[in-house]
Design a protein around this motif. Structure first.
Motif, PDB file in Angstrom:
ATOM      1  N   GLY A  16       0.821  -1.211   0.000  1.00 19.70           N
ATOM      2  CA  GLY A  16       0.000   0.000   0.000  1.00 19.70           C
ATOM      3  C   GLY A  16       0.852   1.257   0.000  1.00 19.70           C
ATOM      4  O   GLY A  16       0.566   2.213  -0.731  1.00 19.70           O
ATOM      5  N   ASP A  17       1.925   1.271   0.812  1.00 24.45           N
ATOM      6  CA  ASP A  17       2.827   2.424   0.845  1.00 24.45           C
ATOM      7  C   ASP A  17       3.591   2.564  -0.469  1.00 24.45           C
ATOM      8  O   ASP A  17       3.822   3.675  -0.944  1.00 24.45           O
ATOM      9  N   VAL A  18       3.990   1.432  -1.060  1.00 24.02           N
ATOM     10  CA  VAL A  18       4.665   1.476  -2.359  1.00 24.02           C
ATOM     11  C   VAL A  18       3.719   2.061  -3.398  1.00 24.02           C
ATOM     12  O   VAL A  18       4.092   2.980  -4.145  1.00 24.02           O
ATOM     13  N   THR A  21       3.239   5.831  -2.852  1.00 21.19           N
ATOM     14  CA  THR A  21       4.425   6.597  -3.236  1.00 21.19           C
ATOM     15  C   THR A  21       4.561   6.673  -4.747  1.00 21.19           C
ATOM     16  O   THR A  21       4.793   7.752  -5.311  1.00 21.19           O
ATOM     17  N   LEU A  22       4.403   5.545  -5.428  1.00 20.07           N
ATOM     18  CA  LEU A  22       4.512   5.543  -6.886  1.00 20.07           C
ATOM     19  C   LEU A  22       3.388   6.346  -7.530  1.00 20.07           C
ATOM     20  O   LEU A  22       3.608   7.033  -8.541  1.00 20.07           O
ATOM     21  N   LYS A 117       5.400   8.397   7.284  1.00 19.55           N
ATOM     22  CA  LYS A 117       4.657   7.811   6.164  1.00 19.55           C
ATOM     23  C   LYS A 117       3.187   8.202   6.265  1.00 19.55           C
ATOM     24  O   LYS A 117       2.694   8.364   7.359  1.00 19.55           O
ATOM     25  N   PRO A 118       2.487   8.352   5.153  1.00 15.67           N
ATOM     26  CA  PRO A 118       2.965   8.256   3.781  1.00 15.67           C
ATOM     27  C   PRO A 118       3.801   9.479   3.400  1.00 15.67           C
ATOM     28  O   PRO A 118       3.672  10.548   3.984  1.00 15.67           O
ATOM     29  N   VAL A 119       4.636   9.302   2.389  1.00 12.00           N
ATOM     30  CA  VAL A 119       5.575  10.341   1.969  1.00 12.00           C
ATOM     31  C   VAL A 119       4.836  11.524   1.366  1.00 12.00           C
ATOM     32  O   VAL A 119       3.973  11.358   0.513  1.00 12.00           O
ATOM     33  N   ASP A 120       5.175  12.714   1.835  1.00  6.55           N
ATOM     34  CA  ASP A 120       4.659  13.950   1.255  1.00  6.55           C
ATOM     35  C   ASP A 120       5.604  14.333   0.117  1.00  6.55           C
ATOM     36  O   ASP A 120       6.763  14.677   0.348  1.00  6.55           O
ATOM     37  N   PHE A 121       5.113  14.274  -1.114  1.00 10.33           N
ATOM     38  CA  PHE A 121       5.978  14.478  -2.270  1.00 10.33           C
ATOM     39  C   PHE A 121       6.610  15.869  -2.277  1.00 10.33           C
ATOM     40  O   PHE A 121       7.797  16.017  -2.579  1.00 10.33           O
TER      41      PHE A 121
END
Length: 144
Positions: A16-18, A21-22, A117-121
């Motif tokens: 889910g995190d991958v 992020t993608l 997480k999740p990553v803030d772009f």
């Protein structure tokens, strides 16, 4: 800045995190090469060019989850920090708790190099674009 596109290694076991992020990278039209590895031992093999990863490129930026199967992310981080060949890597540690953040501070990781997480772009892009030798390329053209 030398104009070199940064190669990103995402070390994350949570699908889910991958995916998140993608998806963020796609949404921002990131053109950088991204390699995803979901296991700590496999990540060490990739970084140290061992086994199936003997010909792997050395990434410029590592997004590292701490809680990995096989070999824990803390071990991966220690291997990166103790390997002179990997000294120029920019490591961004992905945390899921305040306890992990405190551990990273104790480990000497600068606070701007770990994210919850999740990553803030936008936050990640600001960090990476602040590094002189690499940059992210975001394709702003419509339809690309």
């Amino acid at each position: 800045m030398n104009g070199e596109l940064a190669h990103i290694l995402l070390i994350e076991d949570d699908s889910g995190d991958v995916a998140f992020t993608l998806d963020e990278f796609r949404e921002y039209r990131l053109r950088n090469e991204v390699t995803v590895i979901g296991d700590g031992l496999d990540a060490i093999d990739f970084l140290e060019h061992r086994g199936a990863h003997a010909d792997a490129p050395t990434p410029d930026i590592v997004l590292l989850d701490l809680n990995l199967p096989g070999v824990d992310g803390r071990v991966v981080l220690d291997r990166i920090l103790s390997n002179p060949r990997l000294a120029d890597l920019t490591v961004v540690v992905l945390t899921s708790s305040p306890l992990e953040e405190q551990m990273l501070r104790d480990f000497g990781v600068p606070t701007e190099h770990f994210f919850r997480k999740p990553v803030d772009f936008a936050q990640l892009a600001k960090l990476i674009n602040g590094i002189d030798q690499y940059y992210l390329v975001i394709d702003r053209l419509t339809g690309q």
